[in-house]
Each structure stands twice: as C-alpha cells, then as structure tokens.
Scaffold this motif. Structure first.
Motif, PDB file in Angstrom:
ATOM      1  N   LYS A  76       0.673  -1.174  -0.030  1.00  0.00           N
ATOM      2  CA  LYS A  76      -0.371  -0.094  -0.091  1.00  0.00           C
ATOM      3  C   LYS A  76       0.388   1.375  -0.214  1.00  0.00           C
ATOM      4  N   GLY A 107       0.453   2.008  -3.231  1.00  0.00           N
ATOM      5  CA  GLY A 107      -0.306   2.659  -2.817  1.00  0.00           C
ATOM      6  C   GLY A 107       0.139   4.546  -2.907  1.00  0.00           C
ATOM      7  N   GLU A 154       7.343  26.374   7.289  1.00  0.00           N
ATOM      8  CA  GLU A 154       6.293  25.971   7.768  1.00  0.00           C
ATOM      9  C   GLU A 154       6.722  26.125   9.282  1.00  0.00           C
ATOM     10  N   CYS A 176       3.102  24.927   2.584  1.00  0.00           N
ATOM     11  CA  CYS A 176       4.243  24.164   1.533  1.00  0.00           C
ATOM     12  C   CYS A 176       3.724  25.326   0.833  1.00  0.00           C
ATOM     13  N   ASN A 191      -2.870   7.624  10.127  1.00  0.00           N
ATOM     14  CA  ASN A 191      -2.124   7.353   8.217  1.00  0.00           C
ATOM     15  C   ASN A 191      -1.948   8.277   7.866  1.00  0.00           C
ATOM     16  N   TYR A 240       3.152   8.184   7.633  1.00  0.00           N
ATOM     17  CA  TYR A 240       4.042   7.242   6.526  1.00  0.00           C
ATOM     18  C   TYR A 240       4.543   8.639   5.493  1.00  0.00           C
ATOM     19  N   LYS A 291      -8.443  12.989   2.983  1.00  0.00           N
ATOM     20  CA  LYS A 291      -8.860  12.644   2.745  1.00  0.00           C
ATOM     21  C   LYS A 291      -9.426  14.435   1.868  1.00  0.00           C
ATOM     22  N   SER A 305      -8.087  17.251   2.350  1.00  0.00           N
ATOM     23  CA  SER A 305      -7.077  17.997   2.109  1.00  0.00           C
ATOM     24  C   SER A 305      -6.638  17.591   0.140  1.00  0.00           C
ATOM     25  N   HIS A 309       3.675  20.177  -5.842  1.00  0.00           N
ATOM     26  CA  HIS A 309       3.769  20.343  -4.799  1.00  0.00           C
ATOM     27  C   HIS A 309       3.527  18.329  -4.419  1.00  0.00           C
ATOM     28  N   PRO A 337       3.084  16.045  -1.033  1.00  0.00           N
ATOM     29  CA  PRO A 337       2.742  15.564   0.455  1.00  0.00           C
ATOM     30  C   PRO A 337       3.152  13.858  -0.008  1.00  0.00           C
ATOM     31  N   LYS A 386       1.860  10.027  -5.227  1.00  0.00           N
ATOM     32  CA  LYS A 386       0.810   9.119  -5.602  1.00  0.00           C
ATOM     33  C   LYS A 386      -0.439  10.797  -6.125  1.00  0.00           C
ATOM     34  N   TYR A 437      -2.573  12.404  -8.958  1.00  0.00           N
ATOM     35  CA  TYR A 437      -4.301  12.571  -8.105  1.00  0.00           C
ATOM     36  C   TYR A 437      -4.029  13.537  -9.948  1.00  0.00           C
ATOM     37  N   ARG A 465      -6.635   7.509 -15.074  1.00  0.00           N
ATOM     38  CA  ARG A 465      -4.566   7.313 -14.645  1.00  0.00           C
ATOM     39  C   ARG A 465      -4.753   5.771 -14.991  1.00  0.00           C
ATOM     40  N   SER A 521      -1.481  24.067   2.498  1.00  0.00           N
ATOM     41  CA  SER A 521      -2.709  23.864   3.073  1.00  0.00           C
ATOM     42  C   SER A 521      -3.043  25.303   3.290  1.00  0.00           C
TER      43      SER A 521
HETATM   44  P1  HMG Z   1      -4.654   6.644   3.349  1.00  0.00           P
HETATM   45  O1  HMG Z   1      -5.864   6.039   4.542  1.00  0.00           O
HETATM   46  O2  HMG Z   1      -3.551   6.092   3.547  1.00  0.00           O
HETATM   47  O3  HMG Z   1      -4.871   6.188   1.516  1.00  0.00           O
HETATM   48  O4  HMG Z   1      -4.157   8.038   3.141  1.00  0.00           O
HETATM   49  P2  HMG Z   1      -6.123   5.703   0.753  1.00  0.00           P
HETATM   50  O5  HMG Z   1      -7.595   4.662   1.758  1.00  0.00           O
HETATM   51  O6  HMG Z   1      -6.453   7.085   0.874  1.00  0.00           O
HETATM   52  O7  HMG Z   1      -5.371   4.741  -0.491  1.00  0.00           O
HETATM   53  C1  HMG Z   1      -4.688   5.639  -0.953  1.00  0.00           C
HETATM   54  C2  HMG Z   1      -4.445   4.802  -2.762  1.00  0.00           C
HETATM   55  O8  HMG Z   1      -3.462   3.825  -2.136  1.00  0.00           O
HETATM   56  C3  HMG Z   1      -5.074   4.635  -2.500  1.00  0.00           C
HETATM   57  O9  HMG Z   1      -5.080   4.396  -4.153  1.00  0.00           O
HETATM   58  C4  HMG Z   1      -5.815   3.139  -2.795  1.00  0.00           C
HETATM   59  O10 HMG Z   1      -6.405   2.401  -3.789  1.00  0.00           O
HETATM   60  C5  HMG Z   1      -3.696   2.268  -2.668  1.00  0.00           C
HETATM   61  P3  HMG Z   1      -6.136   5.186  -5.677  1.00  0.00           P
HETATM   62  O11 HMG Z   1      -6.886   4.320  -5.930  1.00  0.00           O
HETATM   63  O12 HMG Z   1      -6.537   6.833  -4.633  1.00  0.00           O
HETATM   64  O13 HMG Z   1      -5.483   4.783  -6.699  1.00  0.00           O
HETATM   65  N1  HMG Z   1      -3.656   0.970  -1.723  1.00  0.00           N
HETATM   66  C6  HMG Z   1      -3.053  -0.041  -2.490  1.00  0.00           C
HETATM   67  N2  HMG Z   1      -2.018   0.287  -3.704  1.00  0.00           N
HETATM   68  C7  HMG Z   1      -1.798  -0.679  -3.505  1.00  0.00           C
HETATM   69  N3  HMG Z   1      -1.627  -2.232  -3.153  1.00  0.00           N
HETATM   70  C8  HMG Z   1      -2.068  -2.073  -1.666  1.00  0.00           C
HETATM   71  C9  HMG Z   1      -3.126  -0.528  -1.331  1.00  0.00           C
HETATM   72  N4  HMG Z   1      -4.061  -0.484  -0.356  1.00  0.00           N
HETATM   73  C10 HMG Z   1      -4.432   0.615  -0.573  1.00  0.00           C
HETATM   74  N5  HMG Z   1      -2.493  -3.335  -1.122  1.00  0.00           N
HETATM   75  C11 HMG Z   1      -3.666  10.662   3.241  1.00  0.00           C
HETATM   76  C12 HMG Z   1      -3.495   8.938   2.149  1.00  0.00           C
HETATM   77  C13 HMG Z   1      -2.660  11.327   1.495  1.00  0.00           C
HETATM   78  C14 HMG Z   1      -4.810  10.314   3.292  1.00  0.00           C
HETATM   79  C15 HMG Z   1      -3.229  10.538   4.384  1.00  0.00           C
HETATM   80  O14 HMG Z   1      -1.354   9.664   4.058  1.00  0.00           O
HETATM   81  C16 HMG Z   1      -3.216  11.679   4.909  1.00  0.00           C
HETATM   82  O15 HMG Z   1      -3.846  12.409   4.974  1.00  0.00           O
HETATM   83  N6  HMG Z   1      -1.703  12.162   4.886  1.00  0.00           N
HETATM   84  C17 HMG Z   1      -1.453  14.104   5.208  1.00  0.00           C
HETATM   85  C18 HMG Z   1      -1.895  14.659   4.213  1.00  0.00           C
HETATM   86  C19 HMG Z   1      -1.749  15.025   2.870  1.00  0.00           C
HETATM   87  O16 HMG Z   1      -0.655  14.429   2.093  1.00  0.00           O
HETATM   88  N7  HMG Z   1      -2.581  15.517   2.361  1.00  0.00           N
HETATM   89  C20 HMG Z   1      -1.867  16.074   1.066  1.00  0.00           C
HETATM   90  C21 HMG Z   1      -2.927  16.843   0.516  1.00  0.00           C
HETATM   91  S1  HMG Z   1      -2.757  18.715   1.323  1.00  0.00           S
HETATM   92  C22 HMG Z   1      -0.695  19.291   0.956  1.00  0.00           C
HETATM   93  O17 HMG Z   1      -0.486  18.655   0.039  1.00  0.00           O
HETATM   94  C23 HMG Z   1      -0.327  20.330   1.810  1.00  0.00           C
HETATM   95  C24 HMG Z   1       0.623  19.363   2.715  1.00  0.00           C
HETATM   96  O18 HMG Z   1       2.061  19.351   2.239  1.00  0.00           O
HETATM   97  C25 HMG Z   1       0.639  19.985   4.607  1.00  0.00           C
HETATM   98  C26 HMG Z   1       1.087  22.009   4.290  1.00  0.00           C
HETATM   99  O19 HMG Z   1       1.036  22.529   2.328  1.00  0.00           O
HETATM  100  O20 HMG Z   1       1.644  22.427   4.525  1.00  0.00           O
HETATM  101  C27 HMG Z   1       0.197  17.900   3.539  1.00  0.00           C
END
Ligand code: HMG
Length: 457
Positions: free
Chosen positions: A42, A46, A91, A134, A173, A176, A225, A227, A268, A270, A273, A277, A306, A367
């Motif tokens: 994952k 993922g 930040e 960011c 979550n 990582y 989600k 974000s 950018h 984060p 993957k 998107y 995709r 963000s």
């Molecule tokens: P999550 O619960 O780990 O992931 O949350 P998920 O359940 O959404 O799954 C992600 C992908 O993994 C999906 O792919 C799954 O299918 C796949 P998709 O269907 O979307 O193509 N998957 C697998 N693939 C292969 N083999 C497997 C498997 N299982 C599942 N076995 C989330 C992910 C990013 C939400 C979480 O890690 C998080 O909250 N991260 C922190 C927030 C974040 O990074 N947000 C990004 C946007 S905001 C931003 O960029 C600003 C930031 O940088 C801060 C700033 O600005 O200062 C964060």
C-alpha cells in the motif's frame, strides 16, 4: 529582463525508515491486520513511497537549511559577499519572533569554509522567514524574482532556502507521509537553469481547514481526504488562470502545444501518488471535454484515465522524473516542489535527456490554503547542474530501527521547557563537519530558550 534560478542544491538527514521490514511488521498490527506485505504494498504503490527521511537528534530546519545553502554556495562558487537577500521558507519556525533566517546566517558564519570574515561577515544580507504551509517556497520565489526584476537587490544573488520537517502522529495514516529536508536556490538575472516566464504567478486562495497546526500542538490536525480535494481544486483553478493569462493569451498556445513544449510538470508532492491525482486532473481535459459533467463523474473518469496508456506515457515522461527524490525523502513541505526541480535535473543528466529550451511548469500548493502556478524555460546550465547536484549530498546510509525512530520522533516534539541536546549522546549518526543543533539554552536568564547551533568539526 530575464530572471530565474541559477543554481540548486538539497540536503537531507542521513537517517531514514524503510517501509518494508520492521516498521511494516509493527504498523501492520494497526493498519492491515498484521499483514506486513499488504502494508508495504500500500505505501509503496498506493502512496508512492519506499522510505522516509527522519531528522536525527541534532537536525532541524536550520541545520538542514545550513547544509543546503552551504552546498549551493560551494558547488556554484557563489560567495556570501554576492548574496544580497536570503529568504527562508518554512512552516516549522523555531521561534515565534526570531526569524529562522537569522539563526541560519549565524550558522553559516560558523562554517569555516564559508565565512571568510567570521562573526558579522553576513551582516550585509537582508534576511527573512516566510510562511504559508508548503506554498511558502513559491511566495519566496516570487519575492526573490520581484527583487531582481525591480533592481531592489543590491547584490547579484538572492538565495531562497525551503526547509521543513514533516511530522505527524505516529500510528496515524499520515505517519508514512513524513519526511525532512531542505532545498536551496540561487536566483539572479540571466540565470543558467530556469528563466521564469515574465508574467505574474497565478493564484487560487481559500480560507480552508484541510491541514493546520495550532500553537499548542506539535503535530498538525489534518483531514487527509479533504486535503486531497482542496489541493486538486485550487491547483486546477490556478493552472487554468495561468493557462488563460499566459499560454493562451500571450503565447497563443493550445493545450496540445503546452503538452508538447513542456518537459516537466512539477507538482507539490505531499506524497508521490498526489502528483498522479493532480496530473490526471490537468491532463484529462487535453483529451476530452469534462467541463459539463458532475464532480463524481469526473472523479471516476480521472481514476480510469490514470490507468490508460495515454496517461501513463505522459506521466512517465513528464512527471515521474520529478518524483524520484521524493519517493525516498518523503514530504518536506515547503521544499517538496523545489525538490522536484532537483530531481528532474539529476534524472536528466543520468538519462541524457535534453531539457534546454523546453518549458517547466511549477504547481505549488499550501494547506490553509493557496495554490500558485508559474512556469519557465530550462537553460543551458541544466546538464552541469544535474551532474553536480547529487555530489556531496549525503545519501541515506543509516536505516533506523523502529525504537530509534520513535525516540527521535518524541525528541522532536514541542518542548515546553528549554531542552539541551548532546549530539554525542542523542544522535544516531554523530554530526561531523557540519552545523548541529544543541537544542535550546536553559541559562543564563537572558538567554533562556535561545537556540544553540554550533559547528561540529
Ligand atoms: P490512506 O488512508 O493511507 O490512503 O490516506 P487511501 O486509503 O486513500 O489509499 C491511498 C491509495 O492507496 C489508494 O489509491 C488505494 O487504492 C491504494 P487510489 O485508489 O486513490 O488510486 N492502496 C493500495 N495500492 C496498492 N496496493 C495496496 C493498496 N492498498 C491501498 N495493497 C492520505 C492517505 C494522504 C489521506 C494520508 O496519508 C494523509 O492524511 N496524509 C497527510 C495529508 C496529506 O498529505 N494531504 C495531501 C494534500 S494537502 C497538501 O499537500 C499540503 C501538505 O503538504 C501540508 C502543507 O501544505 O503544509 C500536507
């Protein structure tokens, strides 16, 4: 007047956690019912990450920035005397009032190979810390460009350094998607790497709650989600503005011209993957009209797109080279987008890909929330820059056990009281020939809480 990026360097910790092995075994009990292989799959496929950088005890945004700026100056033979402004995007400031840039200048003066004059030798440098999650690094780049274009920079170079430690709650979550690192740019007129296009940076802003870190918390409150959705919508809006105002109106370029002329779409990151998107959001309209369909229908189309060969071939050629470093380093917040440029230059020199004269588009996001989109054209110095960019950049040579990682994670938490660090005892890899943080002072009374950065020979 041509202005833009003339040199790039980056720095990371040496210590990292790999997403296979012990971490996956332990965390699979939380995430995947004890199935470590499923968790590794994952996170690898993922989320797009194989490992994450973790700062050692003596490392923070200032030490990482000092390493990146030092490498920038040494590799490009830029003298501190020729730097008029130093803008520190982060930040993760280390003080409510004192600018991280002031700490950084003090640190640079302590590096024997840089500071010809020792204390006071950087007193001519205007310096400031800039924050907007960011996207602070894009604002810093805009400020640097404005200084150079307006003639308000008294010296040849403006240095922008973007440095952050991304730290989330363990066993969440978001764990990582941590990381740590710094990227430094030198900007000047007639730059050798990227001439920024002579047009205002596009913007899309909104007062959002997707990710924030209140003053009393040491990890962010994040609605992951949500974000992702805010990122997609704002970056798309800013891109449409840039496209309409510059590519279509000024360059008279169609979508297919933009696609053909652009060597690198840098998003950018984060987590890698996310770039996929976002790329689907940007590229799908190049293939079909999606303006009249519902958001739900569009999400479904993007998911299918995709997987298509059309998407995969553009992605592999024009997006993936920007992600190589992020896949191992993780999110470095303000430095994530700048790191994509380092990654493209490094990759192009390894694969002998010609970049000169081709376009690069930067998609910044922070963000809270704001997107900035801007572009430029690669210059003749790319090949040389790509060759030297990795030189002297410390690789990851020390994988952490889970207990070591958890100790460091706790050590970097918000300190309610002054906290001394002894790198000789606390660090996993002892600092050598670099600036190290010794924490903050507990005495004398007029220095309580002052950060203590020293050069360790
Ligand atoms: P999550 O619960 O780990 O992931 O949350 P998920 O359940 O959404 O799954 C992600 C992908 O993994 C999906 O792919 C799954 O299918 C796949 P998709 O269907 O979307 O193509 N998957 C697998 N693939 C292969 N083999 C497997 C498997 N299982 C599942 N076995 C989330 C992910 C990013 C939400 C979480 O890690 C998080 O909250 N991260 C922190 C927030 C974040 O990074 N947000 C990004 C946007 S905001 C931003 O960029 C600003 C930031 O940088 C801060 C700033 O600005 O200062 C964060």
């Amino acid at each position: 007047m041509n202005t833009g990026i003339d040199a790039v360097a980056y720095a990371t910790p040496r210590t990292f956690v790999s997403f296979d092995g012990e971490w996956a075994q332990k965390r699979s009990l939380v995430f995947t019912d004890g199935d470590a292989a499923a968790l590794t799959a994952k996170v690898n496929r993922g989320i797009g990450l194989s490992q994450m950088a973790v700062p050692d005890a003596h490392e923070d945004i200032v030490t990482l920035a000092a390493n990146a700026v030092r490498r920038l100056l040494e590799q490009s033979s830029i003298e501190l005397q020729d730097v008029g402004h130093l803008i520190f995007a982060t930040e993760g400031g280390v003080d409510f009032s004192k600018s991280a840039s002031a700490y950084l200048l003090g640190a640079l003066e302590r590096i024997p190979s840089l500071a010809k004059g020792g204390p006071g030798s950087t007193s001519h440098i205007c310096n400031v810390e800039m924050k907007f999650a960011c996207v602070g690094s894009s604002y810093a780049l805009e400020y640097a460009t404005a200084l150079l274009r307006s003639g308000m920079s008294s010296k040849k170079y403006v240095v922008v350094v973007s440095s952050d430690v991304a730290r989330y709650e363990r066993e969440s979550n978001a764990e990582y998607t941590q990381g740590a690192g710094a990227v430094a740019f030198a900007l000047c007129q007639n730059p050798s790497l990227v001439t920024l296009d002579p047009t205002p940076m596009a913007v899309a802003s909104a007062d959002e709650r997707d990710f924030f870190r209140p003053l009393f918390k040491d990890t962010p409150t994040v609605d992951g989600k949500h974000s992702v959705g805010v990122y997609l919508n704002l970056v798309e809006k800013a891109y449409q503005n840039h496209c309409n105002n510059y590519f279509k109106q000024k360059l008279k370029a169609s979508d297919s011209d933009v696609l053909a002329d652009t060597a690198a779409f840098l998003f950018h990151v984060p987590f890698p993957k996310m770039a996929e998107y976002m790329a689907a959001r940007i590229f799908l309209p190049f293939f079909e009209d999606v303006s009249e369909i519902s958001e739900e229908q569009r999400n479904e189309k993007e998911t299918d797109f995709r997987k298509s060969s059309d998407f995969r071939s553009i992605f592999e050629e024009k997006v993936e080279p920007g992600l190589t470093l992020s896949r191992k380093i993780g999110n470095i917040y303000s430095g994530s987008l700048p790191l994509c440029l380092a990654s493209v230059l490094k990759g192009a020199s390894e694969t002998q890909t010609e970049l000169v004269g081709r376009r690069v588009i930067f998609f910044g996001y922070g963000s809270g929330a704001c997107a900035r989109v801007y572009s430029g054209v690669f210059g003749g110095g790319c090949e040389h820059a790509g060759k030297i960019i990795g030189q002297g950049a410390r690789g990851f040579d020390r994988e952490l056990s889970v207990s070591e990682y958890e100790r460091l994670h706790a050590l970097h938490s918000l300190q309610a009281e002054p906290c001394a660090i002894d790198p000789g005892v606390d660090s996993v890899v002892k600092p050598s020939g670099e600036i190290a943080s010794f924490g903050s002072l507990a005495e004398p009374v007029e220095k309580v809480g002052l950060r203590d950065y020293r050069y360790v020979g």
